[in-house]
Write a protein that holds these residues in place. Sequence first.
Motif, PDB file in Angstrom:
ATOM      1  N   ASP A 119      -2.474  30.370  32.846  1.00 19.70           N
ATOM      2  CA  ASP A 119      -1.958  31.635  32.315  1.00 19.70           C
ATOM      3  C   ASP A 119      -1.745  32.705  33.380  1.00 19.70           C
ATOM      4  O   ASP A 119      -1.834  33.894  33.096  1.00 19.70           O
ATOM      5  CB  ASP A 119      -2.866  32.180  31.199  1.00 19.70           C
ATOM      6  CG  ASP A 119      -2.792  31.342  29.940  1.00 19.70           C
ATOM      7  OD1 ASP A 119      -1.737  30.740  29.687  1.00 19.70           O
ATOM      8  OD2 ASP A 119      -3.795  31.285  29.203  1.00 19.70           O
ATOM      9  N   TRP A 120      -1.459  32.308  34.619  1.00 22.58           N
ATOM     10  CA  TRP A 120      -1.108  33.288  35.643  1.00 22.58           C
ATOM     11  C   TRP A 120      -0.148  32.683  36.651  1.00 22.58           C
ATOM     12  O   TRP A 120      -0.102  31.466  36.843  1.00 22.58           O
ATOM     13  CB  TRP A 120      -2.350  33.820  36.369  1.00 22.58           C
ATOM     14  CG  TRP A 120      -3.129  32.804  37.159  1.00 22.58           C
ATOM     15  CD1 TRP A 120      -4.206  32.077  36.723  1.00 22.58           C
ATOM     16  CD2 TRP A 120      -2.874  32.383  38.509  1.00 22.58           C
ATOM     17  NE1 TRP A 120      -4.652  31.241  37.722  1.00 22.58           N
ATOM     18  CE2 TRP A 120      -3.853  31.408  38.837  1.00 22.58           C
ATOM     19  CE3 TRP A 120      -1.943  32.741  39.476  1.00 22.58           C
ATOM     20  CZ2 TRP A 120      -3.910  30.783  40.075  1.00 22.58           C
ATOM     21  CZ3 TRP A 120      -1.988  32.126  40.720  1.00 22.58           C
ATOM     22  CH2 TRP A 120      -2.971  31.159  40.999  1.00 22.58           C
ATOM     23  N   VAL A 121       0.654  33.554  37.263  1.00 21.74           N
ATOM     24  CA  VAL A 121       1.548  33.154  38.342  1.00 21.74           C
ATOM     25  C   VAL A 121       1.444  34.199  39.450  1.00 21.74           C
ATOM     26  O   VAL A 121       1.191  35.374  39.189  1.00 21.74           O
ATOM     27  CB  VAL A 121       3.017  33.027  37.884  1.00 21.74           C
ATOM     28  CG1 VAL A 121       3.182  31.882  36.910  1.00 21.74           C
ATOM     29  CG2 VAL A 121       3.513  34.328  37.277  1.00 21.74           C
ATOM     30  N   LYS A 122       1.646  33.754  40.685  1.00 21.15           N
ATOM     31  CA  LYS A 122       1.638  34.663  41.824  1.00 21.15           C
ATOM     32  C   LYS A 122       2.941  34.496  42.583  1.00 21.15           C
ATOM     33  O   LYS A 122       3.317  33.387  42.956  1.00 21.15           O
ATOM     34  CB  LYS A 122       0.452  34.383  42.748  1.00 21.15           C
ATOM     35  CG  LYS A 122       0.339  35.374  43.913  1.00 21.15           C
ATOM     36  CD  LYS A 122      -0.893  35.096  44.772  1.00 21.15           C
ATOM     37  CE  LYS A 122      -1.009  36.109  45.905  1.00 21.15           C
ATOM     38  NZ  LYS A 122      -2.184  35.842  46.763  1.00 21.15           N
ATOM     39  N   MET A 123       3.652  35.607  42.810  1.00 19.12           N
ATOM     40  CA  MET A 123       4.925  35.592  43.508  1.00 19.12           C
ATOM     41  C   MET A 123       4.705  35.612  45.026  1.00 19.12           C
ATOM     42  O   MET A 123       3.626  35.968  45.507  1.00 19.12           O
ATOM     43  CB  MET A 123       5.764  36.808  43.089  1.00 19.12           C
ATOM     44  CG  MET A 123       5.967  36.923  41.598  1.00 19.12           C
ATOM     45  SD  MET A 123       6.821  35.480  40.928  1.00 19.12           S
ATOM     46  CE  MET A 123       6.865  35.889  39.176  1.00 19.12           C
ATOM     47  N   LEU A 127       2.562  39.642  44.108  1.00 18.05           N
ATOM     48  CA  LEU A 127       2.465  40.152  42.745  1.00 18.05           C
ATOM     49  C   LEU A 127       1.926  39.075  41.815  1.00 18.05           C
ATOM     50  O   LEU A 127       2.404  37.947  41.799  1.00 18.05           O
ATOM     51  CB  LEU A 127       3.843  40.603  42.260  1.00 18.05           C
ATOM     52  CG  LEU A 127       3.883  41.218  40.856  1.00 18.05           C
ATOM     53  CD1 LEU A 127       3.184  42.573  40.848  1.00 18.05           C
ATOM     54  CD2 LEU A 127       5.315  41.355  40.369  1.00 18.05           C
ATOM     55  N   ILE A 128       0.917  39.443  41.019  1.00 17.20           N
ATOM     56  CA  ILE A 128       0.290  38.525  40.069  1.00 17.20           C
ATOM     57  C   ILE A 128       0.610  38.975  38.654  1.00 17.20           C
ATOM     58  O   ILE A 128       0.475  40.161  38.319  1.00 17.20           O
ATOM     59  CB  ILE A 128      -1.240  38.475  40.260  1.00 17.20           C
ATOM     60  CG1 ILE A 128      -1.584  37.987  41.668  1.00 17.20           C
ATOM     61  CG2 ILE A 128      -1.892  37.582  39.206  1.00 17.20           C
ATOM     62  CD1 ILE A 128      -3.060  38.111  42.007  1.00 17.20           C
ATOM     63  N   ILE A 206      -0.996  41.450  28.727  1.00 15.72           N
ATOM     64  CA  ILE A 206      -0.342  41.051  29.975  1.00 15.72           C
ATOM     65  C   ILE A 206      -0.794  42.006  31.057  1.00 15.72           C
ATOM     66  O   ILE A 206      -0.752  43.232  30.872  1.00 15.72           O
ATOM     67  CB  ILE A 206       1.198  41.094  29.854  1.00 15.72           C
ATOM     68  CG1 ILE A 206       1.675  40.031  28.853  1.00 15.72           C
ATOM     69  CG2 ILE A 206       1.856  40.842  31.220  1.00 15.72           C
ATOM     70  CD1 ILE A 206       3.178  40.049  28.623  1.00 15.72           C
ATOM     71  N   ALA A 207      -1.274  41.466  32.161  1.00 12.27           N
ATOM     72  CA  ALA A 207      -1.740  42.281  33.279  1.00 12.27           C
ATOM     73  C   ALA A 207      -0.877  41.975  34.503  1.00 12.27           C
ATOM     74  O   ALA A 207      -0.583  40.814  34.798  1.00 12.27           O
ATOM     75  CB  ALA A 207      -3.211  41.985  33.582  1.00 12.27           C
ATOM     76  N   VAL A 208      -0.471  43.034  35.215  1.00 10.29           N
ATOM     77  CA  VAL A 208       0.406  42.902  36.372  1.00 10.29           C
ATOM     78  C   VAL A 208      -0.141  43.715  37.528  1.00 10.29           C
ATOM     79  O   VAL A 208      -0.514  44.899  37.345  1.00 10.29           O
ATOM     80  CB  VAL A 208       1.839  43.366  36.047  1.00 10.29           C
ATOM     81  CG1 VAL A 208       2.735  43.199  37.266  1.00 10.29           C
ATOM     82  CG2 VAL A 208       2.405  42.608  34.862  1.00 10.29           C
ATOM     83  N   GLY A 209      -0.226  43.130  38.692  1.00 12.20           N
ATOM     84  CA  GLY A 209      -0.716  43.859  39.860  1.00 12.20           C
ATOM     85  C   GLY A 209      -0.814  42.944  41.054  1.00 12.20           C
ATOM     86  O   GLY A 209      -0.364  41.812  41.044  1.00 12.20           O
ATOM     87  N   TYR A 210      -1.470  43.431  42.124  1.00 16.03           N
ATOM     88  CA  TYR A 210      -1.621  42.683  43.359  1.00 16.03           C
ATOM     89  C   TYR A 210      -3.086  42.328  43.612  1.00 16.03           C
ATOM     90  O   TYR A 210      -3.968  42.878  43.024  1.00 16.03           O
ATOM     91  CB  TYR A 210      -1.093  43.508  44.536  1.00 16.03           C
ATOM     92  CG  TYR A 210       0.410  43.655  44.505  1.00 16.03           C
ATOM     93  CD1 TYR A 210       1.238  42.714  45.113  1.00 16.03           C
ATOM     94  CD2 TYR A 210       0.994  44.738  43.869  1.00 16.03           C
ATOM     95  CE1 TYR A 210       2.608  42.847  45.089  1.00 16.03           C
ATOM     96  CE2 TYR A 210       2.373  44.887  43.840  1.00 16.03           C
ATOM     97  CZ  TYR A 210       3.184  43.941  44.439  1.00 16.03           C
ATOM     98  OH  TYR A 210       4.542  44.081  44.422  1.00 16.03           O
TER      99      TYR A 210
END
Length: 210
Positions: A119-123, A127-128, A206-210
């Motif tokens: 349930d997560w991806v890292k660019m 960015l996660i 949904i959580a977005v950050g570094y």
Amino acid sequence: MATNDFKPFATGAGANVTAQAEWASLPTLFTGFQSGKASSAQVNKAIRQASFISAALAQYVANKTGQNVLDDGDMAGFIAKLVSGLGKDFQPTDATLTNLSGKSVAGLLSYLGFQEGNDWVKMPSGLIIQRGTFGYNPGIIEQNVTLQRAFTSNNYGVTMTWSDRNFDGTSTSPAPASVAIVATSKKPTGFRAWQNGAGGYNVDYIAVGY
């Protein structure tokens, strides 16, 4: 326009060359010309076949590099120009292509800096993006939430929304409760979520950050 000293031989209309069908079955192809008088048409055919290809290759190099291709015996110089000309149309082998060669899709994504988990991806930028679900039991107004993957700091954003609510079906469905994060509770590994209803429902986030 760049100069090309290499010219095809006997390519004009009606040139004195052996016909292709006869040339293809000629024993001379295997033995070469023997002592004695050779047919001029056969000699011209042999010269034309060699000169046609050399002239075409030289012209390609001249067109692609913009440099003169001279009949000066400089083989190393011609090879350098040839490599430069090929580089205009074809990607030369380098460290990047070597690293990419033979990799699976997962290997390519990893090489490019993409990562993924439950349930997560890292660019590649770092960015996660991750998602999750948690619930409020009846009477509970705050809930600790552990993230699927830790961020590097508390500077991330979270969006939450109602997911479902259990009720007996004999009464009107209750209105949604307000949900929010307790700001001071944010940590790289998780946060504390608040709601102002009676509980008994789940929340998606949904959580977005570094």
